[in-house]
Write a protein that holds these residues in place. Structure first.
Motif, short mmCIF file in Angstrom:
data_model
loop_
_atom_site.label_atom_id
_atom_site.label_comp_id
_atom_site.label_asym_id
_atom_site.label_seq_id
_atom_site.Cartn_x
_atom_site.Cartn_y
_atom_site.Cartn_z
N PRO A 12 0.81 -1.22 0.00
CA PRO A 12 0.00 0.00 0.00
C PRO A 12 0.84 1.27 0.00
O PRO A 12 0.43 2.29 -0.57
N VAL A 13 2.01 1.24 0.64
CA VAL A 13 2.86 2.43 0.67
C VAL A 13 3.36 2.77 -0.74
O VAL A 13 3.37 3.94 -1.14
N SER A 14 3.76 1.76 -1.49
CA SER A 14 4.21 2.00 -2.86
C SER A 14 3.07 2.54 -3.73
O SER A 14 3.25 3.48 -4.51
N ALA A 15 1.89 1.93 -3.58
CA ALA A 15 0.73 2.41 -4.35
C ALA A 15 0.41 3.86 -3.98
O ALA A 15 0.11 4.69 -4.86
N TRP A 16 0.46 4.18 -2.71
CA TRP A 16 0.20 5.54 -2.24
C TRP A 16 1.23 6.51 -2.80
O TRP A 16 0.91 7.61 -3.25
N ALA A 17 2.52 6.10 -2.79
CA ALA A 17 3.57 6.98 -3.30
C ALA A 17 3.39 7.25 -4.79
O ALA A 17 3.61 8.38 -5.26
N VAL A 18 2.98 6.25 -5.54
CA VAL A 18 2.72 6.46 -6.98
C VAL A 18 1.58 7.45 -7.16
O VAL A 18 1.65 8.36 -8.00
N ARG A 19 0.54 7.30 -6.37
CA ARG A 19 -0.59 8.23 -6.46
C ARG A 19 -0.16 9.66 -6.15
O ARG A 19 -0.59 10.61 -6.81
N VAL A 20 0.72 9.80 -5.15
CA VAL A 20 1.22 11.12 -4.79
C VAL A 20 2.02 11.73 -5.94
O VAL A 20 1.82 12.89 -6.33
#
Length: 216
Positions: free
Chosen positions: A52-60
């Motif tokens: 989830p952290v990687s997915a969140w970082a991509v979204r950011v």
């Protein structure tokens, strides 16, 4: 591409939007891991949070530019290249955080019957697998493929959860290899999860870059 990567990285650092996902991950690891735990099980928990952290970082990274700045970047370098640079910046940043966490957890954990170096090596491979899987999730659940913020966040959370618990997911396979190997102190380096995660991330990035021409 190098200039685009530097631009995206500088933009991310100045915006401080990286603080939220990475601080949440630090809290996740800090609360869930105690010194002296079996190293492989601790690493399994550590790398699971990277999805989830990687997915969140991509979204950011894909949403950090204002529309006017995004248009200028697209005109100068091309929409697809600018989009890819944002994805790569998020992936690289999360890989760095994940590698740091793996090494720290390896150093603090109990190594009975498991040498630190093989454990760290498997942890780094599993972390890379989870980061790439999260990259695929983040790329497929944000602009330009999903433009609504509500639906984007909902699908990102659901996709991250499914990536961790669904049988056949590269991330779940990597996590399970660590956790199931902990009781028997078995260190394994299965290549299939990493290969699958790389293929997923590459396919998602290709679709997202193509989508910049369809939707923007």
């Amino acid at each position: 591409m190098t200039a685009l990567l530097r631009y995206q990285a500088a933009l991310l650092l100045r915006s401080q939007r990286w603080l939220a996902p990475f601080l949440v991950y630090a809290a996740f690891v800090g609360v869930g891991i105690n010194a002296g735990e079996p190293v492989l099980g601790a690493l399994g928990y550590t790398v699971a949070g990277l999805v989830p952290v990687s997915a969140w970082a991509v979204r950011v990274c894909l949403g950090q530019e204002p529309p006017a700045a995004r248009a200028v970047t697209a005109a100068a370098a091309g929409r697809a290249r600018a989009h890819l640079a944002a994805i790569l910046t998020a992936t690289a940043g999360t890989l760095l955080v994940g590698a740091t966490a793996v090494l720290a957890v390896t150093a603090l954990s109990e190594h009975h019957r498991v040498a630190p170096l093989p454990a760290a090596a498997e942890g780094l491979l599993a972390a890379t697998t989870c980061v790439l899987t999260g990259t695929a999730v983040g790329t497929l659940t944000t602009r330009p493929l999903i433009r609504s913020r509500g639906w984007s966040l909902t699908t990102l959370l659901l996709g991250s959860l499914l990536a961790v618990v669904t049988t056949g997911s590269p991330a779940k396979t990597a996590i399970a290899t660590l956790i199931t190997g902990s009781p028997t102190a078995t260190v394994a380096y299965p290549p299939l999860p990493l290969t699958g995660a790389l293929a997923l991330a590459a396919g998602a990035a290709w679709l997202g870059c193509r989508g910049t021409g369809w939707r923007e």
